[in-house]
Write a protein that holds these residues in place. Structure first.
Motif, PDB file in Angstrom:
ATOM      1  N   THR A  39       0.833  -1.211   0.000  1.00  0.00           N
ATOM      2  CA  THR A  39       0.000   0.000   0.000  1.00  0.00           C
ATOM      3  C   THR A  39       0.857   1.247   0.000  1.00  0.00           C
ATOM      4  OG1 THR A  39      -1.618  -1.238   1.300  1.00  0.00           O
ATOM      5  CG2 THR A  39      -1.915   1.148   1.187  1.00  0.00           C
ATOM      6  N   ILE A  40       1.990   1.222   0.696  1.00  0.00           N
ATOM      7  CA  ILE A  40       2.877   2.386   0.757  1.00  0.00           C
ATOM      8  C   ILE A  40       3.442   2.681  -0.627  1.00  0.00           C
ATOM      9  CG2 ILE A  40       4.874   3.386   1.928  1.00  0.00           C
ATOM     10  CD1 ILE A  40       2.410   2.544   3.710  1.00  0.00           C
ATOM     11  N   VAL A  41       3.854   1.648  -1.331  1.00  0.00           N
ATOM     12  CA  VAL A  41       4.412   1.835  -2.671  1.00  0.00           C
ATOM     13  C   VAL A  41       3.336   2.353  -3.620  1.00  0.00           C
ATOM     14  CG1 VAL A  41       5.610   0.728  -4.590  1.00  0.00           C
ATOM     15  CG2 VAL A  41       6.095   0.020  -2.235  1.00  0.00           C
ATOM     16  N   ARG A  42       2.146   1.759  -3.578  1.00  0.00           N
ATOM     17  CA  ARG A  42       1.069   2.223  -4.464  1.00  0.00           C
ATOM     18  C   ARG A  42       0.731   3.678  -4.200  1.00  0.00           C
ATOM     19  NH1 ARG A  42      -0.794  -3.140  -3.619  1.00  0.00           N
ATOM     20  NH2 ARG A  42      -2.040  -2.486  -1.832  1.00  0.00           N
ATOM     21  N   ALA A  43       0.667   4.063  -2.924  1.00  0.00           N
ATOM     22  CA  ALA A  43       0.370   5.454  -2.592  1.00  0.00           C
ATOM     23  C   ALA A  43       1.462   6.383  -3.108  1.00  0.00           C
ATOM     24  CB  ALA A  43       0.211   5.609  -1.078  1.00  0.00           C
ATOM     25  N   ALA A  44       2.708   5.961  -2.969  1.00  0.00           N
ATOM     26  CA  ALA A  44       3.825   6.790  -3.435  1.00  0.00           C
ATOM     27  C   ALA A  44       3.815   6.939  -4.950  1.00  0.00           C
ATOM     28  CB  ALA A  44       5.142   6.172  -2.974  1.00  0.00           C
ATOM     29  N   LEU A  45       3.511   5.871  -5.663  1.00  0.00           N
ATOM     30  CA  LEU A  45       3.467   5.939  -7.123  1.00  0.00           C
ATOM     31  C   LEU A  45       2.392   6.911  -7.597  1.00  0.00           C
ATOM     32  CD1 LEU A  45       3.903   2.151  -7.944  1.00  0.00           C
ATOM     33  CD2 LEU A  45       5.571   3.968  -8.391  1.00  0.00           C
ATOM     34  N   LEU A 102      13.266   0.082  -3.349  1.00  0.00           N
ATOM     35  CA  LEU A 102      13.589  -0.643  -4.579  1.00  0.00           C
ATOM     36  C   LEU A 102      12.343  -0.927  -5.404  1.00  0.00           C
ATOM     37  CD1 LEU A 102      16.301  -3.022  -3.123  1.00  0.00           C
ATOM     38  CD2 LEU A 102      16.680  -1.027  -4.584  1.00  0.00           C
ATOM     39  N   ALA A 103      11.223  -1.198  -4.745  1.00  0.00           N
ATOM     40  CA  ALA A 103       9.982  -1.406  -5.494  1.00  0.00           C
ATOM     41  C   ALA A 103       9.563  -0.121  -6.207  1.00  0.00           C
ATOM     42  CB  ALA A 103       8.870  -1.884  -4.560  1.00  0.00           C
ATOM     43  N   PHE A 104       9.708   1.017  -5.534  1.00  0.00           N
ATOM     44  CA  PHE A 104       9.376   2.300  -6.174  1.00  0.00           C
ATOM     45  C   PHE A 104      10.306   2.562  -7.356  1.00  0.00           C
ATOM     46  CE2 PHE A 104       9.716   6.854  -6.823  1.00  0.00           C
ATOM     47  CZ  PHE A 104       8.390   7.261  -6.835  1.00  0.00           C
ATOM     48  N   LEU A 105      11.611   2.381  -7.158  1.00  0.00           N
ATOM     49  CA  LEU A 105      12.566   2.649  -8.234  1.00  0.00           C
ATOM     50  C   LEU A 105      12.351   1.711  -9.424  1.00  0.00           C
ATOM     51  CD1 LEU A 105      15.919   3.272  -6.312  1.00  0.00           C
ATOM     52  CD2 LEU A 105      14.156   4.922  -6.980  1.00  0.00           C
ATOM     53  N   ASP A 106      11.946   0.474  -9.140  1.00  0.00           N
ATOM     54  CA  ASP A 106      11.675  -0.464 -10.225  1.00  0.00           C
ATOM     55  C   ASP A 106      10.546   0.032 -11.117  1.00  0.00           C
ATOM     56  OD1 ASP A 106      11.966  -3.226 -11.438  1.00  0.00           O
ATOM     57  OD2 ASP A 106       9.869  -3.316 -10.796  1.00  0.00           O
ATOM     58  N   GLN A 107       9.592   0.734 -10.524  1.00  0.00           N
ATOM     59  CA  GLN A 107       8.451   1.257 -11.286  1.00  0.00           C
ATOM     60  C   GLN A 107       8.712   2.633 -11.886  1.00  0.00           C
ATOM     61  OE1 GLN A 107       5.270  -0.368 -11.685  1.00  0.00           O
ATOM     62  NE2 GLN A 107       6.509  -2.090 -10.991  1.00  0.00           N
ATOM     63  N   PRO A 117      11.794   4.488 -13.549  1.00  0.00           N
ATOM     64  CA  PRO A 117      13.191   4.420 -14.009  1.00  0.00           C
ATOM     65  C   PRO A 117      13.964   5.732 -13.907  1.00  0.00           C
ATOM     66  CG  PRO A 117      11.711   3.354 -15.572  1.00  0.00           C
ATOM     67  CD  PRO A 117      10.845   4.058 -14.583  1.00  0.00           C
ATOM     68  N   GLU A 118      13.274   6.865 -13.759  1.00  0.00           N
ATOM     69  CA  GLU A 118      13.961   8.149 -13.658  1.00  0.00           C
ATOM     70  C   GLU A 118      14.254   8.536 -12.219  1.00  0.00           C
ATOM     71  OE1 GLU A 118      11.779  11.157 -15.725  1.00  0.00           O
ATOM     72  OE2 GLU A 118      11.521   9.936 -17.527  1.00  0.00           O
ATOM     73  N   ALA A 119      13.741   7.781 -11.267  1.00  0.00           N
ATOM     74  CA  ALA A 119      13.901   8.113  -9.854  1.00  0.00           C
ATOM     75  C   ALA A 119      15.193   7.510  -9.298  1.00  0.00           C
ATOM     76  CB  ALA A 119      12.704   7.609  -9.057  1.00  0.00           C
ATOM     77  N   SER A 120      15.634   8.066  -8.166  1.00  0.00           N
ATOM     78  CA  SER A 120      16.795   7.550  -7.436  1.00  0.00           C
ATOM     79  C   SER A 120      16.563   7.804  -5.955  1.00  0.00           C
ATOM     80  CB  SER A 120      18.090   8.231  -7.896  1.00  0.00           C
ATOM     81  OG  SER A 120      18.023   9.626  -7.642  1.00  0.00           O
ATOM     82  N   GLY A 121      17.385   7.166  -5.102  1.00  0.00           N
ATOM     83  CA  GLY A 121      17.127   7.382  -3.693  1.00  0.00           C
ATOM     84  C   GLY A 121      18.148   6.791  -2.765  1.00  0.00           C
ATOM     85  N   ILE A 122      17.895   7.043  -1.470  1.00  0.00           N
ATOM     86  CA  ILE A 122      18.742   6.585  -0.373  1.00  0.00           C
ATOM     87  C   ILE A 122      17.856   5.839   0.622  1.00  0.00           C
ATOM     88  CG2 ILE A 122      20.216   7.288   1.551  1.00  0.00           C
ATOM     89  CD1 ILE A 122      20.875   9.824  -0.006  1.00  0.00           C
ATOM     90  N   GLY A 123      18.342   4.694   1.072  1.00  0.00           N
ATOM     91  CA  GLY A 123      17.694   3.987   2.161  1.00  0.00           C
ATOM     92  C   GLY A 123      18.571   4.042   3.392  1.00  0.00           C
ATOM     93  N   ILE A 124      17.973   4.376   4.540  1.00  0.00           N
ATOM     94  CA  ILE A 124      18.733   4.412   5.785  1.00  0.00           C
ATOM     95  C   ILE A 124      18.173   3.388   6.763  1.00  0.00           C
ATOM     96  CG2 ILE A 124      19.331   6.846   5.477  1.00  0.00           C
ATOM     97  CD1 ILE A 124      17.306   7.474   7.759  1.00  0.00           C
TER      98      ILE A 124
END
Length: 276
Positions: A98-104, A125-130, A132-139
């Motif tokens: 649900t978090i990924v769907r909401a973010a998309l 990683l699920a968001f970035l997979d959907q 391709p122009e996005a990037s990010g940091i996980g902490i």
């Protein structure tokens, strides 16, 4: 004994401890056969099982002791991707999709993303997979979890757009080095201390990623006041919450200047708070 016979006998034993006994037995047998479950069901059920019984029985015994299937297989599917899991991380769950769907639906396609408490890296990683122009940091506060997430980024071919670093929102000055983001994702600990949990969770998943004080709100109190400084103008935050926490976390977010909307999971429970 055939593969089918071994599965049936194991499922009968597992029914005392698992609501998904037949599925568990099938997944474990497919694992020892080094086959997909569908391939096994279609092609291998009448094969002789003797060469694989010892390994299969070891896995069944561990499942009878409530060890999670994801730990036994070493992998968990999430948002159509396979993530390596270890006891150092929470197991990604379908509710968190649900978090990924909401973010998309809420974030710009080329978003710079921060995933707080990344664990396996599943949300980022699920968001970035959907996108391709996005990037990010996980902490994550756990160095072991950071290693698991980084390995998942490599396996999924996303390492060029995903960085994983050790950081804890309980440390002084934790946010300053990170910069600002278009999208922040966060599935923090939110279980009440002392809550009754299934032994699959209680005995095998990291307590530091589960429990957050007597009301399950301690980490939200630590996180939410910092979010505004981490966002670019027009940015969005998507927080996972427990099913009874919508009002309390929404009030905390409004006190920090956010407008709040809620999205339910597929079970109809409050799951994602979208802050703008």
């Amino acid at each position: 004994m055939t593969v089918g016979d071994a599965i049936r006998k194991a499922a009968a034993r597992l029914s005392s401890t698992s609501d998904t006994a037949r599925l568990d037995a099938e997944l474990l047998m497919a694992h020892v056969l080094d086959a997909s479950r569908s391939q096994m069901l279609l092609e291998r059920m009448r094969d002789a099982a003797e060469d694989h019984l010892a390994e299969f029985e070891q896995l069944v015994a561990r499942r009878l002791a409530h060890e999670p299937i994801a730990h036994l297989l070493g992998v968990q599917e999430f948002f159509g991707l396979d993530f390596a899991v270890t006891p150092d991380t929470l197991i990604p769950r379908s509710d968190s999709e649900t978090i990924v769907r909401a973010a998309l639906g809420a974030a710009r396609p080329d978003a710079r993303v921060l995933d707080m408490g990344t664990g396996t890296g599943a949300l980022l990683l699920a968001f970035l997979d959907q996108r391709p122009e996005a990037s990010g940091i996980g902490i994550d506060a756990s160095p072991a979890a950071v290693r698991v997430a980084a390995a998942n980024g490599e396996r999924l071919g996303l390492a060029d757009r995903a960085q994983f670093v050790r950081a804890s929102w309980l440390d002084e000055g934790w946010a300053a080095p990170l910069g600002q983001f278009d999208l922040i994702l966060c599935n923090p600990p939110y279980v009440e201390t002392g809550a009754a949990l299934d032994p699959d969770v209680r005995d095998y998943e990291p307590a530091s990623a589960l429990f957050a004080g007597v009301e399950g709100l301690d980490d939200y109190h630590a996180i939410v006041p910092h979010l505004g400084k981490l966002l670019f103008p027009g940015g969005v935050v998507v927080l996972e919450i427990g099913a009874t926490q919508e009002d309390a976390v929404s009030q905390l977010a409004r006190e920090s200047g956010f407008a709040v909307t809620m999205q339910q999971d597929l079970g109809g429970r409050p799951r994602a708070l979208i802050l703008t």
